[in-house]
Design a protein around this motif. Structure first.
Motif, PDB file in Angstrom:
ATOM      1  N   GLU A 458       0.829  -1.208   0.000  1.00 22.98           N
ATOM      2  CA  GLU A 458       0.000   0.000   0.000  1.00 22.98           C
ATOM      3  C   GLU A 458       0.876   1.276   0.000  1.00 22.98           C
ATOM      4  N   SER A 459       1.884   1.267   0.874  1.00 25.57           N
ATOM      5  CA  SER A 459       2.626   2.513   1.031  1.00 25.57           C
ATOM      6  C   SER A 459       4.108   2.428   0.659  1.00 25.57           C
ATOM      7  N   ASN A 460       4.554   1.233   0.222  1.00 22.01           N
ATOM      8  CA  ASN A 460       5.974   1.079  -0.123  1.00 22.01           C
ATOM      9  C   ASN A 460       6.149   0.374  -1.468  1.00 22.01           C
ATOM     10  N   ALA A 461       7.255   0.690  -2.104  1.00 19.87           N
ATOM     11  CA  ALA A 461       7.667  -0.076  -3.288  1.00 19.87           C
ATOM     12  C   ALA A 461       9.069  -0.578  -3.001  1.00 19.87           C
ATOM     13  N   TYR A 462       9.353  -1.803  -3.407  1.00 22.87           N
ATOM     14  CA  TYR A 462      10.674  -2.380  -3.147  1.00 22.87           C
ATOM     15  C   TYR A 462      11.355  -2.736  -4.463  1.00 22.87           C
ATOM     16  N   VAL A 463      12.624  -2.365  -4.575  1.00 19.99           N
ATOM     17  CA  VAL A 463      13.394  -2.735  -5.761  1.00 19.99           C
ATOM     18  C   VAL A 463      14.209  -3.968  -5.398  1.00 19.99           C
ATOM     19  N   HIS A 464      13.968  -5.049  -6.149  1.00 14.36           N
ATOM     20  CA  HIS A 464      14.668  -6.304  -5.847  1.00 14.36           C
ATOM     21  C   HIS A 464      15.823  -6.580  -6.795  1.00 14.36           C
ATOM     22  N   LEU A 465      15.602  -6.276  -8.066  1.00 11.03           N
ATOM     23  CA  LEU A 465      16.643  -6.536  -9.068  1.00 11.03           C
ATOM     24  C   LEU A 465      17.058  -5.211  -9.673  1.00 11.03           C
ATOM     25  N   TYR A 466      18.359  -5.049  -9.861  1.00 12.64           N
ATOM     26  CA  TYR A 466      18.844  -3.782 -10.405  1.00 12.64           C
ATOM     27  C   TYR A 466      18.965  -3.875 -11.928  1.00 12.64           C
ATOM     28  N   GLY A 505       5.461   8.074   0.566  1.00 12.15           N
ATOM     29  CA  GLY A 505       5.628   6.656   0.902  1.00 12.15           C
ATOM     30  C   GLY A 505       7.087   6.264   0.869  1.00 12.15           C
ATOM     31  N   GLY A 506       7.323   4.970   0.962  1.00 11.91           N
ATOM     32  CA  GLY A 506       8.705   4.490   1.025  1.00 11.91           C
ATOM     33  C   GLY A 506       9.130   3.770  -0.249  1.00 11.91           C
ATOM     34  N   ILE A 507      10.385   3.963  -0.608  1.00 14.36           N
ATOM     35  CA  ILE A 507      10.962   3.145  -1.676  1.00 14.36           C
ATOM     36  C   ILE A 507      12.141   2.403  -1.064  1.00 14.36           C
ATOM     37  N   GLY A 508      12.064   1.085  -1.146  1.00 15.71           N
ATOM     38  CA  GLY A 508      13.094   0.245  -0.520  1.00 15.71           C
ATOM     39  C   GLY A 508      14.057  -0.290  -1.556  1.00 15.71           C
ATOM     40  N   PHE A 509      15.329  -0.169  -1.267  1.00 17.79           N
ATOM     41  CA  PHE A 509      16.365  -0.646  -2.194  1.00 17.79           C
ATOM     42  C   PHE A 509      17.048  -1.858  -1.569  1.00 17.79           C
ATOM     43  N   ARG A 510      17.077  -2.950  -2.300  1.00 18.64           N
ATOM     44  CA  ARG A 510      17.752  -4.137  -1.753  1.00 18.64           C
ATOM     45  C   ARG A 510      19.227  -3.842  -1.550  1.00 18.64           C
ATOM     46  N   LEU A 511      19.747  -4.276  -0.420  1.00 19.57           N
ATOM     47  CA  LEU A 511      21.173  -4.116  -0.129  1.00 19.57           C
ATOM     48  C   LEU A 511      21.863  -5.409  -0.530  1.00 19.57           C
TER      49      LEU A 511
END
Ligand code: FUB
Ligand code: ZN
Length: 674
Positions: A458-466, A505-511
Motif C-alpha cells: 500500500e505505502s511502499n515499493a521495493y526494488v529487488h533486481l537492479y 511513501g517508502g521506496i526500498g532498495f535491496r542491499l
C-alpha cells in the motif's frame, strides 16, 4: 504486510543488457520454437506438438459428430516414437509434450504485453485455435489420452503429467488473456480445471499431480477469474499429497491388478521422489525431482500467502533453508544429480557431474519470487538474482539459437566424450531437445522479466533486481512514474528518478551482498535510510525530478563453499556483482585445473566482448603448474614447477559461446603470502 507484483504492463525494461535478452527471445527464440513445434527444423528432434494437437482435434471432431475414433495405443513408458513412418492419428513425443506449446504461448503473451504485434498474435492464435479444437466436450484436454485411449485418463497421475499439462495450459491462458483480452484459451483452461474438479476434490476421488505446477497455476487461474473454487482445488491437491493411503500407491496397485500382478504393500514413503512421502506441512527437506520440488514449493507459498496457512508457510521456509542453505550451487543451480534430475543429500554439490537443469533454476526463481511476495526479505531476492543471472542465463546462447539443459560448473570436453558418468553433460549448447522443457521455459521467464524487479505494498515499493527500467508505481493511492538506471557491476551507482507524479511513501532498495560501503543521496544530499530485512527504505514525499542515488563499491569477491561440501571445499571461485565468473579454455588454454590463484590476487576488472556482447570480465595474476615430466606420484614436499600466468574470467552465463572447450568455476587457490 501485503505485497504484490507490479504487473508486466507497468514496467518497461530499458537496461541494454536485459533488453537485448528479451528482444532475442522475441526475434530468435520465439520464431525458432514455433518452427520446432511444427516439426520444421531440419536436423532437430521432432516436437510433434502440432501433430498431436491436430490429431486430437480430429478425434474430438469425430466423437462430436457421433462417429468412431480408434485410439492408437502408446508404447509403455513416457516417450512414444514412431517405429516406422509416423501414423497420422498416433500420439508422439513425451507424455507432457503439450506443455511445450503452452509455454511458448505464455512467452508470446508476455512479449505482446511488452509490444503489441498483430503478426505475432496471429501466429500464436493458430496455436490457441489448435488447442481449443483439441479440447473434448467435457473439457478434458490432453492429447496423449485423447489419442491413446481416453478411458485411461487420470489413471496414472504420478507419471503421465496430465495435471502438469493442465498447469502449463492455465499459466498460458492467464497470460494470453492479460495480453490480448481474449478468453478463448482462458475458457479452455477453466473448462479443463472444472473437468479435473469434477473428478478430484473433497468428497470425490483423492489424487494429486505427479509433476507439480497445477497448484500454482490454479492460484493464477483463481486470481485472474476471481473463482474461489480454483484456490480450493489447489489446496486440495496440497492437502492430499503425502497422506495415507497414498494415492500414488493406490493407482499403482490398480495398474498392477490390470496386469494381473499382486498388489504392492507400500505406503507414501515410497514416493519421496515425487515429494509425496509425507504431508506437505511436514516437509523438512528438498527431495526428489528438482523442478517438481520447487514448483510444489511455489504452489505452497502461493496458497500459504493467500490463505494465511501458518503450517504451510513454515514448511515453505524449511524448504527454502534446505535448498539455499545446503543444496544450491554457487551459480543458483539446483538438482545436483542426474539420477532422476534430482536433489541429492545436503552439501553434495559436485561440479563436473552436476545436473543443475535450466528448468530447476527457473523453478527456484519462481519459488523465490513467491517467498518475496509473502515476505519482503532481501534473502529471497538475492537468490532469485543468483539463479537468474547465472544458471538461467547460461541456459541460452548469446545469440539465442541454442540451449543448455544441464549446467555443470566444470566441463572437460575430452572427459565428457569418453566418460559414461558424464553422459548427461553436453559440451556445446543444443539447438533443440527431444525433451524440450527448458528452452520455452527460458523464453517465458525472460519475456516476463519486468515482473521480477519490484513488489509493492500500500505505502511502499521495493526494488529487488537492479535492472534498468521505467515503472509506474503507486504509493498510498498516488501514481508515481520512476526510472531505474543501473549497470551492475561496472557502474558503482544505481539511480532511481521520479519522472512523473507525486506521492508519499517508502521506496526500498535491496542491499545486495555483492556491494560494499553502500550509501544513499536524494537530490545530491546524503540521507540515512531505514534498514528493513535487507532493504534500505527511504520514506518521503516524492515528486517529479527527485533522484535517489545508491553509491557502493562492487569489488571482485573470492568465494568459498562450506567445508561440508566435499567436492569443492578447498577451492575458490570469483564473483563480480551478481555474476559468478568462470575460466574458459578460450582465454586460458587447456587443463584449467593447473591454475593456482590467490583469493587476494591482483585483479583488473574489465569489460569483454564475447560474441559481440559486452560482459563483465576480470584478469588476475596467477600461476600455472607445469607438470610435464612429473611422475604420476611424487613425495608431496617436492613441488611441481609453475609459471606466471594471467587468469582471465568471464561470467558463467557467457561460457561456451566461443566453441567447445574446458570451463571451470571453482579454482585451486594458492596459500596466501602474508
Ligand atoms: O517432466 C517434465 C519436465 O521434463 C521436467 O520438469 C523436466 O525436469 C524434464 O524431465
Ligand atoms: Zn527443463
Amino acid at each position: 504486510m501485503k505485497t504484490s507484483l507490479l504487473p508486466l504492463r507497468q514496467v518497461r525494461v530499458t537496461d541494454p543488457f536485459w533488453q537485448r535478452e528479451t528482444q532475442l527471445v522475441r526475434d530468435a527464440v520465439i520464431p525458432y520454437q514455433w518452427e520446432a513445434l511444427n516439426d520444421r527444423v531440419a536436423g532437430a528432434a521432432p516436437s510433434w506438438w502440432m501433430h498431436n494437437m491436430r490429431a486430437a482435434a480430429r478425434a474430438v471432431a469425430a466423437k462430436k459428430a457421433g462417429g468412431t475414433w480408434k485410439p492408437v495405443p502408446a508404447p509403455k513408458g513416457m516417450l512414444s516414437e514412431p517405429a516406422a513412418a509416423p501414423e497420422e492419428n498416433a500420439f508422439y513425443g513425451w507424455v507432457f509434450q503439450d506443455s511445450d506449446g503452452y509455454k511458448w504461448i505464455e512467452a508470446v503473451a508476455y512479449q505482446l504485453i511488452l509490444r503489441p504485434d498483430e503478426q505475432l498474435q496471429a501466429l500464436a492464435q493458430q496455436a490457441v485455435d489448435a488447442i481449443c479444437a483439441a479440447q473434448e466436450e467435457d473439457g478434458y484436454l490432453d492429447t496423449y489420452y485423447t489419442l491413446t485411449g481416453r478411458e485411461k485418463a487420470f489413471s496414472n497421475l504420478r507419471d503421465n503429467h496430465e495435471l502438469y499439462c493442465f498447469g502449463h495450459l492455465a499459466e498460458a491462458a492467464v497470460a494470453w488473456h492479460q495480453a490480448t483480452g481474449r478468453d478463448d484459451l482462458l475458457n479452455a483452461a477453466v473448462r479443463f480445471a472444472d473437468c479435473i474438479g469434477r473428478k478430484f476434490g473433497p468428497g470425490l476421488e483423492r489424487g494429486c499431480p505427479g509433476h507439480e505446477i497445477a497448484e500454482m497455476a490454479l492460484v493464477r487461474l483463481y486470481l485472474e477469474t476471481g473463482e474461489e473454487r480454483f484456490l480450493r482445488q489447489a489446496e486440495f491437491f496440497l492437502d492430499v499429497r503425502g497422506t495415507e493411503p497414498s494415492t500414488f500407491a493406490l493407482e499403482e496397485n490398480r495398474r498392477r491388478a490390470e496386469e494381473g500382478l499382486p498388489p504392492l504393500e507400500v505406503t507414501a514413503k515410497r514416493y519421496r521422489y515425487h515429494q509425496a512421502d509425507r504431508p506437505v506441512r511436514e516437509i523438512k527437506e528438498a527431495v526428489g525431482h528438482a523442478v517438481r520440488q520447487l514448483y510444489l514449493a511455489s504452489g505452497m507459498a502461493d496458497v500459504a500467502r493467500l490463505t494465511g496457512d501458518e503450517a504451510m508457510w513454515a514448511a515453505c521456509r524449511r524448504l527454502w533453508r534446505s535448498v539455499t542453505g545446503e543444496k544450491m550451487y554457487v551459480t543458483g543451480g539446483v538438482g545436483g544429480t542426474h539420477v532422476g534430475e534430482a536433489f541429492s543429500y545436503p552439501y553434495d554439490l559436485p561440479s563436473d557431474t552436476a545436473y543443475s537443469e535450466t528448468c530447476a533454476a527457473i523453478a527456484l526463481v519462481f519459488f523465490a519470487r513467491r517467498m518475496l511476495e509473502a515476505e519482503t526479505n532481501a534473502e529471497y531476492a538475492g537468490v532469485m538474482e543468483q539463479a537468474l543471472y547465472n544458471t538461467v542465463l547460461a541456459g541460452i546462447a548469446l545469440d539465442g539459437k541454442s540451449f543448455f539443459y544441464v549446467n555443470p560448473l566444470e566441463v572437460n570436453p575430452e572427459a565428457v566424450h569418453v566418460d559414461e558418468r558424464l553422459r548427461h553433460v553436453k559440451t556445446v549448447r543444443q539447438k533443440w531437445f527431444g525433451c524440450a522443457c527448458c528452452p520455452p521455459n527460458v523464453a517465458r521467464l525472460l519475456s516476463d522479466l519486468g515482473q521480477y524487479i519490484f513488489t509493492v505494498s500500500e505505502s511502499n515499493a521495493y526494488v529487488h533486481l537492479y535492472i534498468g527500467c521505467e515503472a509506474q508505481l503507486c504509493l498510498n493511492g498516488s501514481a508515481l512514474k520512476v526510472k531505474l538506471d543501473a549497470e551492475v557491476p561496472r557502474r558503482e551507482e544505481i539511480t532511481l528518478t521520479v519522472t512523473e507524479g507525486s506521492a508519499e511513501g517508502g521506496i526500498g532498495f535491496r542491499l545486495p551482498d555483492w556491494a560494499e560501503n553502500i550509501s544513499f543521496t536524494v537530490n545530491g544530499a546524503s540521507v540515512r535510510a531505514e534498514e528493513e530485512n535487507g532493504y534500505a527504505v527511504i520514506r518521503r514525499a516524492w515528486q517529479a525530478g527527485d533522484t535517489v542515488c545508491m553509491h557502493f563499491d562492487a569489488p571482485l569477491r573470492a568465494l568459498a563453499v562450506n567445508p561440508l561440501s566435499r567436492e569443492t571445499a578447498e577451492q575458490i571461485c570469483f564473483a563480480w556483482g551478481p555474476y559468478i565468473l568462470c575460466a574458459e579454455e578460450a582465454d586460458n588454454g587447456k587443463n584449467l585445473q593447473l591454475i593456482r590463484v590467490s583469493p587476494k590476487a591482483k585483479a583488473r576488472l574489465t569489460e569483454e566482448n564475447v560474441c559481440g556482447v559486452p560482459v563483465p570480465a576480470a584478469s588476475l595474476e596467477a600461476f600455472r603448474l607445469c607438470p610435464e615430466g612429473t611422475p604420476l606420484y611424487r613425495r608431496a614436499e617436492e613441488s611441481v614447477p609453475c609459471e606466471n600466468t594471467t587468469l582471465k574470467l568471464v561470467p558463467y552465463f557467457a561460457w561456451n559461446n566461443r566453441g567447445e572447450g574446458e570451463m571451470r568455476v571453482w579454482l585451486h587457490p594458492i596459500p596466501e603470502v602474508k
